[in-house]
Every structure is written in structure tokens, then in C-alpha cells.
Write an enzyme that holds these catalytic residues in place. Sequence first.
Site, PDB file in Angstrom:
ATOM      1  N   LYS A 150      22.772  34.284 -13.660  1.00  0.00           N
ATOM      2  CA  LYS A 150      21.680  34.059 -14.610  1.00  0.00           C
ATOM      3  C   LYS A 150      20.456  34.870 -14.199  1.00  0.00           C
ATOM      4  CE  LYS A 150      18.936  30.287 -16.656  1.00  0.00           C
ATOM      5  NZ  LYS A 150      18.597  28.858 -16.570  1.00  0.00           N
ATOM      6  N   SER A 152      19.333  26.480 -20.744  1.00  0.00           N
ATOM      7  CA  SER A 152      18.906  27.866 -20.849  1.00  0.00           C
ATOM      8  C   SER A 152      19.893  28.844 -20.228  1.00  0.00           C
ATOM      9  CB  SER A 152      17.539  28.043 -20.179  1.00  0.00           C
ATOM     10  OG  SER A 152      17.596  27.701 -18.808  1.00  0.00           O
ATOM     11  N   SER A 158      20.060  22.609 -17.947  1.00  0.00           N
ATOM     12  CA  SER A 158      20.276  24.007 -18.335  1.00  0.00           C
ATOM     13  C   SER A 158      21.598  24.597 -17.874  1.00  0.00           C
ATOM     14  CB  SER A 158      19.132  24.881 -17.796  1.00  0.00           C
ATOM     15  OG  SER A 158      17.924  24.576 -18.460  1.00  0.00           O
TER      16      SER A 158
END
Length: 538
Positions: free
Chosen positions: A132, A208, A232
Site C-alpha cells: 500500500k 482505504s 482499512s
Amino acid sequence: MFQPHFPIEEVEESGVIQLEQNRSPPDHVARALECLYPLPSRNAIGDRNRHPFLHWKIRDYAEAFVSGRITPYLVAERFLSAVEDSCNRSPNMCFFIAYNEEDILRQASESTARHAKGKPLSVLDGVPIAVKDEIDCFPYLTTGGTKWMQKVRKVKDDAACIKRLRACGALLVGKTNMHELGQGTTGINPHYGAVRNPYDKDRCAGGSSGGSAAAVAAGLCPAALGVDGGGSVRMPAALCGVVGLKGTYGRVSSAGVLPLNWTLGSVGILAASVEDTLIMYTAIQGHLAQDWIASFPPAANLPILKDFEDGDLSKSKIISSIKIAKYSKWFDDSDKSVRTTCYSALNVLQQEYGVKVLEVTIPELEEMRLAHFITIGSEISASIGIDYDRMGIHDSGADIRVCFALYGSFSTRELLSAQRMRFRQMHYHMEIFKTADLIVTPTTAATAPVCSADGLKYGELNYVYGAKLMQYQIAGNFLGLPAISVPIGYDENGLPVGLQLIGRPWSEATLLHLASAIELLMAPNCTKPPEVVYDLLI
């Protein structure tokens, strides 16, 4: 309580082995392999004919490399071709913010050479792993999904978790897309595009860490890293039909991670299977002496999953002894298709093992949600607010500008009250854990939402639907508890549904043990292939 901290006590878990804290990541990963049943002999094409859908595991990659059927370099070339194809689709799947072809092929070449000499660093050597874009992974920039963060914060080294993966030989294949600054639940990013759900290209992958979840679901890698500050990791895992784990606060070092919410966020894992989640967790776990945490973790336990060899569930008395807490009023506050699928999984678990489900009440859940919101907003404002005002406000999506305007309205009194609520909720949850081993909920109260046209252009901030996606995940972050999401089936539209397990502090092994049992029980219900999927081994 200004950050999660827990009683100093040994964690009693059954059917586990304990890691020695002073050993190297490859040594730890080798210990994880001891917990697994021998990998069955696979014929790639034959298995594909027998199973409508099958994600390759980390051990499948390793076996293919060791046997010489394929090399890490060829896998890297196939990965690059697949990412290019995903970008050329209509719409663009937007899995990645950045990937460096030269760096990927260099890593793959080095891994191929190690395998040729018969000296791979670990089972992860040459296996593609995505990261990420909230985690430092040199030589990439860390943007946090923005167009400005890299201007004020330079990447000079790898994050601690990345160093551990490199020590294992993992092939780090780039930085995945994310909701800007992690401040949303859809994964729609007006700068880098909306992360599309591999199960339905018109729907969101979730936020996210949506890019990491979608990349795993699409078969681009068997596992990826995310960061979980408000569900997330677990949320996009559920929406994309993969496994998502966040450990206890402090279990994995946050060194080298954007400090967006330092008392709430934890590095997490997204993987196609519980087995791969265990391997990745074993590789990256461990704190550093300089970590800013109040409770330093005890030695990690690993679950011995050999009980499930050949699908013989009757061998595992460990699962039968686990006590599960459920707050029915809360559990039932979800869409009908989600609720029905989750109850079906619970019923199968009870029928197969006789697992006890205890009815409990968790007070003040709405107050906890608001306290978490105040905390996450206050922390990001304190951490990057000055840089945002100076460099970011004009280059941010409309949703982020709304967020920062709202966060700026929070008072000191509200922040202090939120931390009082943290202490109260810790007490409520610890009381539950006196009689139960874990708490079960749906991971999300709804399945993946449709990507809105306006959101694609400006970013999207939908607090109504966002609350449905987040409502079961707050305790994992606000209280720092370990939690895992496991795919258990689909809704009436063929969209994945996840079941969440929340554990007592430091009980990751118990979560992984039960998650593995659920995965095996629900496997017949999880055979639908994504609409967008790639195979790097055939």
C-alpha cells in the site's frame, strides 16, 4: 487512555508454537511452515479443471520455482503484462499508483539466480507481494494517495515490515492505490483513479487499502500489505473476497509508515488464503525498541493448522473449545443478504464443531464510533495539518478538503472525552473476554457500493454508506484489538461477504486458527471467480 495498552500477562492459546523473538524473518517463516500440512501435489491445469476458481498460494509459487517449472523472472514478466492489461481495460482497474519495471525485473533476476543455486532465502523468495502506498518501500515515493505528500516527506529507507519481507526474498511489485490519505471507505481516488472491484468493475474495492485487496483478488499477487486505521484492511478484504488481518496494536512495527493516525493504525495483511496470511504475519511481526507503544508485545504464537489435513475437521478439539461472543442486536444491524450469509457460516461452524456462541451486550457502540472519528481526525490534523495547509489544500480532492475542515472544528474537550470513551470501551471488551475468546460480527454491514460518477471526479465522502461499511470494525482500531475478516460467500448480486473475528490482545493465533476452520468449511460457497482475474503460474 491515549493509546491502546493492555495488561502484562502471558497469552494462553492452545495448539500453537511460540516464535523465538531474536530469530531472523526467514527463520520465523520456516517455523510457520511447520504449522502447515504438506502441500498436496498439484497439477496446475488439472486443478483448474476440477475447481472453477483457485487462487495460487505462496507455497504454490515456491514449489513451482523449486521444481523449475517456472522462474521468478517469468512470473515478474507475467505480472507486468497483467498490470498493463488491467490498466488498459475499460474502465481502468487502477490497482497501482506506481510500479517500477526495472526494479521488479532486477529483484526477480536476483531471486531466479538464488533458486538456480538451490539457495532461496525463504518460501517467499520470488513471490510477488504488493505494498500500500502508505508504507515506505524504497525507491518508490510514498504519496498516501495524494499529489503533494512526496514534496514534503522524502523516502530514504524501507519501512520495518518491508525490510523483513526483503530479508525473506519477497518480490516487491509496487505501491497500490488507496483512498486519499486513508480518509474514506470507497477507494475512489480523484488523482489516481477509483480502485475497481475485481468481482464487478462498476463497484468499489473499498477503502482505504482497496488497491492491495483488489490486486490479491485479481490474482496479481497472493498477498499484499495494507494499513488499518478504521477497518482499512478488513473492509476491502471483505468487499473483494480475500482474507484481511490486523494484529494487536504494536504487534507489527509502524516504523516507516505514514503517521496519519498513530494510535489507531496498524500494518495489516491482505491475502487469498488464511495460510498465506499466517506466512506473511510471521514474516513481518515484531516491534522495534524505538516504537512508540505502551504495551510491548509478548512472543508471537503461531497456530498449528495440521489438524485440518485432508479436510478432516473432526480432529480439531481446539476449535470446539473456542467460545464466541455475539451481540445479536448489533450483528443483525446489516443488510439481509449479509446477515443471512453470516448466520449460515455461524450455523455450519456450530454444527461441525459444537462451538459455543455466547450472547453478550456491548454498550455505547455509537459513542465509540464518534470517539474513534474524533480521534482519527485529530491525529491526522496534528500529524500533517501544517503541511496540508501549506502544500496540500489546493491539490486535494473535495472529500479530503471537507474532512480537514471538519477535523479542524474538533475541540480539546472532545478529544479528551473520546479518550475517556476509549478507556470505558476497553473495560467493556475485557469483561467480555473473561468468558469468551473472541467476538464475531459481519465484517461490513453491506457489500461493495457502486462507484459514483461525481466521486470519480471529486472524491467521495458518503458518511451514511461509510458507516455501514465501518460499523463493525472500530474496536479493532480504537482499542487496538486483533481482528480478521474471512470470505464466506456472496450476496444475491454475486458480491463477496466477509465474517469478522475480533480477539483479545495478542491472540492472533486463535483468530488464525478459527479463521482457517471457517475458510475450510465455507470453501464450497467461495468458488465464484472474479470478473477480472489473472494467472501468473500457467
